[in-house]
Motif scaffolding. Structure first.
Motif, short mmCIF file in Angstrom:
data_model
loop_
_atom_site.label_atom_id
_atom_site.label_comp_id
_atom_site.label_asym_id
_atom_site.label_seq_id
_atom_site.Cartn_x
_atom_site.Cartn_y
_atom_site.Cartn_z
N PRO A 206 3.43 32.21 38.62
CA PRO A 206 4.08 33.32 39.06
C PRO A 206 2.91 33.89 40.52
O PRO A 206 1.98 33.32 40.85
CB PRO A 206 3.61 34.47 37.87
CG PRO A 206 3.22 33.51 36.89
CD PRO A 206 2.93 32.07 37.35
N ALA A 207 3.77 34.75 41.17
CA ALA A 207 3.15 35.22 42.47
C ALA A 207 1.75 36.06 41.82
O ALA A 207 1.86 36.85 40.59
CB ALA A 207 3.73 35.98 43.32
N GLY A 208 0.55 36.33 42.29
CA GLY A 208 -0.29 37.01 42.23
C GLY A 208 -1.42 36.30 41.40
O GLY A 208 -1.28 35.13 40.95
N PRO A 209 -2.74 37.16 41.17
CA PRO A 209 -3.61 36.55 40.43
C PRO A 209 -3.24 36.23 38.89
O PRO A 209 -2.62 37.08 38.35
CB PRO A 209 -4.72 37.43 40.69
CG PRO A 209 -4.28 38.81 40.98
CD PRO A 209 -2.86 38.55 41.46
N GLY A 210 -3.87 35.43 38.35
CA GLY A 210 -3.88 35.07 36.91
C GLY A 210 -4.81 35.59 36.15
O GLY A 210 -5.74 36.45 36.64
N PRO A 211 -4.92 35.31 34.84
CA PRO A 211 -4.26 34.27 34.16
C PRO A 211 -2.96 34.67 33.82
O PRO A 211 -2.87 35.91 33.65
CB PRO A 211 -5.23 34.10 33.00
CG PRO A 211 -5.86 35.46 32.83
CD PRO A 211 -6.06 36.12 34.07
N HIS A 212 -2.07 33.72 33.55
CA HIS A 212 -0.63 34.04 33.42
C HIS A 212 -0.25 33.25 31.85
O HIS A 212 -1.09 32.20 31.68
CB HIS A 212 0.31 33.45 34.35
CG HIS A 212 -0.10 34.05 35.78
ND1 HIS A 212 0.39 35.28 36.04
CD2 HIS A 212 -0.52 33.43 36.82
CE1 HIS A 212 -0.06 35.44 37.35
NE2 HIS A 212 -0.61 34.44 37.81
N PRO A 213 0.56 33.86 31.10
CA PRO A 213 0.88 33.06 29.99
C PRO A 213 1.63 31.71 30.51
O PRO A 213 2.15 31.94 31.80
CB PRO A 213 1.97 33.85 29.29
CG PRO A 213 2.28 35.00 30.29
CD PRO A 213 1.18 35.14 31.31
N ALA B 177 8.47 32.19 36.36
CA ALA B 177 7.56 32.65 37.16
C ALA B 177 7.97 33.95 37.81
O ALA B 177 6.97 34.75 37.67
CB ALA B 177 7.60 31.60 38.25
N ALA B 178 9.36 34.24 37.87
CA ALA B 178 9.45 35.76 38.53
C ALA B 178 9.19 36.57 37.33
O ALA B 178 8.95 37.95 37.57
CB ALA B 178 10.98 35.99 38.82
N ALA B 179 9.28 36.31 36.21
CA ALA B 179 9.03 37.09 34.97
C ALA B 179 7.48 37.33 34.42
O ALA B 179 7.32 37.76 33.57
CB ALA B 179 9.95 36.71 33.62
N GLY B 180 6.55 36.27 35.39
CA GLY B 180 5.26 36.27 35.21
C GLY B 180 4.69 35.16 34.12
O GLY B 180 3.55 35.25 33.92
N VAL B 181 5.49 34.29 34.19
CA VAL B 181 5.41 33.01 33.25
C VAL B 181 5.16 31.87 34.01
O VAL B 181 6.16 31.38 34.88
CB VAL B 181 6.15 32.90 31.95
CG1 VAL B 181 5.88 31.90 31.08
CG2 VAL B 181 6.20 34.42 31.25
#
Length: 77
Positions: free
Chosen positions: A23-30, A63-67
């Motif tokens: 995803p765009a932006g800083p993590g951490p991400h699921p 990725a657009a949903a933040g995953v």
């Protein structure tokens, strides 16, 4: 969405390749691992007889949903 192509070597010396979509932006991400059905599927979900090209659109939607999503080529693909 940023993508990174990855290659790792299995214990038996086989190279395994995949793509990590973030995803765009800083993590951490699921994160999820996109698993295939049976047969020699590549990271886009294609077989020699049936090209579906579903891997990238699915990874992009996640990725657009933040995953983050990892998709990979099966052995022999």
């Amino acid at each position: 969405m940023p993508e990174t192509d990855l290659t790792v070597t299995a214990d038996d010396g086989t190279s395994l390749a995949g793509t990590l979509s973030l995803p765009a932006g800083p993590g951490p991400h699921p994160a999820v691992l996109l698993l295939h059905g049976s047969g020699p599927l590549d990271r886009e979900g294609n077989t020699p007889r049936l090209p579906l090209n579903l891997g990238r659109p699915l990874a992009d939607a996640l990725a657009a949903a933040g995953v983050a999503a990892l998709r990979y080529d099966r052995r022999g693909a």
